[in-house]
Scaffold this active site. Structure first.
Site, PDB file in Angstrom:
ATOM      1  N   CYS A 107      16.999 -23.965   4.397  1.00 40.66           N
ATOM      2  CA  CYS A 107      17.171 -23.754   5.834  1.00 40.66           C
ATOM      3  C   CYS A 107      18.583 -24.181   6.250  1.00 40.66           C
ATOM      4  O   CYS A 107      19.040 -25.285   5.920  1.00 40.66           O
ATOM      5  CB  CYS A 107      16.124 -24.598   6.578  1.00 40.66           C
ATOM      6  SG  CYS A 107      16.325 -24.588   8.362  1.00 40.66           S
ATOM      7  N   HIS A 154      -2.295 -11.989   8.290  1.00 41.40           N
ATOM      8  CA  HIS A 154      -1.872 -12.781   7.116  1.00 41.40           C
ATOM      9  C   HIS A 154      -0.363 -12.911   7.042  1.00 41.40           C
ATOM     10  O   HIS A 154       0.177 -13.295   6.002  1.00 41.40           O
ATOM     11  CB  HIS A 154      -2.441 -12.160   5.828  1.00 41.40           C
ATOM     12  CG  HIS A 154      -3.931 -12.259   5.763  1.00 41.40           C
ATOM     13  ND1 HIS A 154      -4.686 -11.604   4.825  1.00 41.40           N
ATOM     14  CD2 HIS A 154      -4.815 -12.943   6.535  1.00 41.40           C
ATOM     15  CE1 HIS A 154      -5.974 -11.884   5.027  1.00 41.40           C
ATOM     16  NE2 HIS A 154      -6.069 -12.685   6.059  1.00 41.40           N
ATOM     17  N   CYS A 172      11.026 -21.779   7.892  1.00 42.20           N
ATOM     18  CA  CYS A 172      11.355 -23.056   7.221  1.00 42.20           C
ATOM     19  C   CYS A 172      10.057 -23.830   6.980  1.00 42.20           C
ATOM     20  O   CYS A 172       9.177 -23.877   7.847  1.00 42.20           O
ATOM     21  CB  CYS A 172      12.303 -23.886   8.092  1.00 42.20           C
ATOM     22  SG  CYS A 172      12.710 -25.480   7.312  1.00 42.20           S
ATOM     23  N   ARG A 199       7.425  -8.673  -4.622  1.00 40.72           N
ATOM     24  CA  ARG A 199       6.600  -7.877  -3.701  1.00 40.72           C
ATOM     25  C   ARG A 199       7.488  -7.219  -2.647  1.00 40.72           C
ATOM     26  O   ARG A 199       7.237  -6.096  -2.223  1.00 40.72           O
ATOM     27  CB  ARG A 199       5.523  -8.752  -3.057  1.00 40.72           C
ATOM     28  CG  ARG A 199       4.445  -9.185  -4.051  1.00 40.72           C
ATOM     29  CD  ARG A 199       3.402 -10.044  -3.384  1.00 40.72           C
ATOM     30  NE  ARG A 199       2.620  -9.274  -2.418  1.00 40.72           N
ATOM     31  CZ  ARG A 199       1.829  -9.844  -1.505  1.00 40.72           C
ATOM     32  NH1 ARG A 199       1.759 -11.163  -1.431  1.00 40.72           N
ATOM     33  NH2 ARG A 199       1.136  -9.108  -0.670  1.00 40.72           N
TER      34      ARG A 199
HETATM   35  N1  APR Z   1      -8.449   4.221   0.263  1.00 36.05           N
HETATM   36  C1  APR Z   1      -9.447   3.452   0.767  1.00 36.05           C
HETATM   37  N2  APR Z   1      -9.866   2.291   0.196  1.00 36.05           N
HETATM   38  C2  APR Z   1      -9.230   1.912  -0.928  1.00 36.05           C
HETATM   39  C3  APR Z   1      -8.174   2.654  -1.527  1.00 36.05           C
HETATM   40  C4  APR Z   1      -7.801   3.864  -0.883  1.00 36.05           C
HETATM   41  N3  APR Z   1      -6.814   4.643  -1.372  1.00 36.05           N
HETATM   42  N4  APR Z   1      -7.761   2.014  -2.649  1.00 36.05           N
HETATM   43  C5  APR Z   1      -8.505   0.887  -2.741  1.00 36.05           C
HETATM   44  N5  APR Z   1      -9.387   0.831  -1.718  1.00 36.05           N
HETATM   45  C6  APR Z   1     -10.359  -0.219  -1.409  1.00 36.05           C
HETATM   46  C7  APR Z   1     -10.914  -0.935  -2.605  1.00 36.05           C
HETATM   47  O1  APR Z   1     -12.131  -0.294  -2.987  1.00 36.05           O
HETATM   48  C8  APR Z   1     -11.170  -2.335  -2.049  1.00 36.05           C
HETATM   49  O2  APR Z   1     -12.497  -2.433  -1.528  1.00 36.05           O
HETATM   50  O3  APR Z   1      -9.630  -1.190  -0.671  1.00 36.05           O
HETATM   51  C9  APR Z   1     -10.185  -2.468  -0.899  1.00 36.05           C
HETATM   52  C10 APR Z   1      -9.045  -3.420  -1.205  1.00 36.05           C
HETATM   53  O4  APR Z   1      -9.603  -4.681  -1.381  1.00 36.05           O
HETATM   54  P1  APR Z   1      -8.656  -5.917  -1.781  1.00 36.05           P
HETATM   55  O5  APR Z   1      -7.766  -5.517  -2.912  1.00 36.05           O
HETATM   56  O6  APR Z   1      -9.563  -7.107  -1.903  1.00 36.05           O
HETATM   57  O7  APR Z   1      -7.708  -6.108  -0.526  1.00 36.05           O
HETATM   58  P2  APR Z   1      -8.056  -6.773   0.857  1.00 36.05           P
HETATM   59  O8  APR Z   1      -9.484  -6.603   1.207  1.00 36.05           O
HETATM   60  O9  APR Z   1      -7.049  -6.283   1.811  1.00 36.05           O
HETATM   61  O10 APR Z   1      -7.766  -8.323   0.546  1.00 36.05           O
HETATM   62  C11 APR Z   1      -7.843  -9.188   1.659  1.00 36.05           C
HETATM   63  O11 APR Z   1      -7.115 -10.978   0.252  1.00 36.05           O
HETATM   64  O12 APR Z   1      -5.639 -11.441  -1.433  1.00 36.05           O
HETATM   65  C12 APR Z   1      -5.900 -11.677  -0.096  1.00 36.05           C
HETATM   66  O13 APR Z   1      -4.463 -12.071   1.700  1.00 36.05           O
HETATM   67  C13 APR Z   1      -4.800 -11.122   0.733  1.00 36.05           C
HETATM   68  O14 APR Z   1      -4.875  -9.698   2.662  1.00 36.05           O
HETATM   69  C14 APR Z   1      -5.435  -9.907   1.382  1.00 36.05           C
HETATM   70  C15 APR Z   1      -6.889 -10.313   1.469  1.00 36.05           C
END
Ligand code: APR
Length: 242
Positions: free
Chosen positions: A144, A114, A122, A64
């Site tokens: 560490c 997050h 560590c 990542r």
């Molecule tokens: N513009 C706007 N919205 C978008 C775009 C874009 N270009 N691309 C995707 N999305 C939307 C999707 O429709 C979805 O609803 O962004 C959202 C992303 O959702 P997730 O993938 O679930 O990400 P997130 O909500 O940030 O996840 C929250 O979950 O996995 C854990 O810790 C991790 O911080 C993360 C948390």
């Protein structure tokens, strides 16, 4: 498109998710099948996963890091940095994203709920988390230098609590009495708590709530306003500030 006007009596709290960084080429979490190398992400990004196979977890985060390192802020990040410049302490940005792009874009009133992909700490001693952009070679588990314990990414894993200080900072901003509250969530599916509950807190405080998302997230109905679209396209034109 509906637009949002922020006057001198208003404060703005923004929550961002992977949909903001998606515009910079960083994959979202729930866009795919939730697997990484056939491992459920929830398993790899967890204390249990780290105990079981720390080198697998470091491979996940090293990949990542390598993937995020060349990515640049997009117009959505830059728009939010501009809102902060105009609003000052009437603005706060809480992000679920760990890629650091908000900071690169100039955001300073920022809470990284997050953690941060390019910070390591560590898993044993109390040394301060430190900047670490290294994508470690396959099979490596960095140790560490002070206590010999295993180093870990400074990320809030599934099953771990968020930093109380971060939640307090958001809570104080929500609870302020000096201005009218507007809460905006951008690019988040509302699947992960406690960030997913910020909209409820804002509504209970009489705040106006906005969701900007590429598609109707599960929690779209909990917002007063829903602007469907890509964050990089919507944000620059969405907000006017007096
Ligand atoms: N513009 C706007 N919205 C978008 C775009 C874009 N270009 N691309 C995707 N999305 C939307 C999707 O429709 C979805 O609803 O962004 C959202 C992303 O959702 P997730 O993938 O679930 O990400 P997130 O909500 O940030 O996840 C929250 O979950 O996995 C854990 O810790 C991790 O911080 C993360 C948390």
């Amino acid at each position: 498109m509906e637009t949002l006007r922020i006057d001198k009596e208003t404060r703005l709290l923004v929550l961002t998710g992977a949909g903001v960084s998606a515009e910079s080429g960083i994959p979202t979490f729930r866009g795919g099948n939730g697997l990484w190398e056939n491992h459920p992400v929830e398993k790899v990004a967890s204390p249990e996963g780290f105990r079981e196979d720390p080198s697998l977890v470091w491979r996940f985060y090293s990949q990542r890091r390598a993937g995020a390192a060349p990515c640049k802020p997009n117009p959505g990040h830059l728009a939010m940095a501009e809102w902060e410049r105009k609003l000052g302490d009437r603005f706060l940005l809480a992000t679920q994203n760990v890629d650091g792009l908000h900071r690169v874009a100039g955001s300073q009133r920022l809470v990284e709920l997050h953690g941060n992909l390019f910070t390591t700490r560590c898993s044993r001693c109390e040394r301060e988390p430190f900047e670490d952009r290294l994508a470690y070679p396959e099979g490596t588990v960095p140790l560490c230098g002070q206590c010999g314990g295993k180093l870990r990414p400074h990320i809030v894993w599934f099953g771990e609590a968020l930093d109380e200080r971060d939640l307090l900072r958001v809570g104080y901003f929500l609870d302020r009495k000096d201005t009218r509250l507007v809460f905006m969530a951008v690019g988040t599916s509302g699947a992960v708590w406690p960030a997913a509950g910020f909209v409820d807190g804002a509504r209970e405080l009489g705040g106006e709530t906005w969701l900007v998302n590429a598609d109707p997230a599960d929690n779209a109905h909990r917002f007063h306003h829903f602007v469907q679209g890509r964050s990089g396209e919507v944000l620059p034109a969405l907000v006017t500030i007096d």
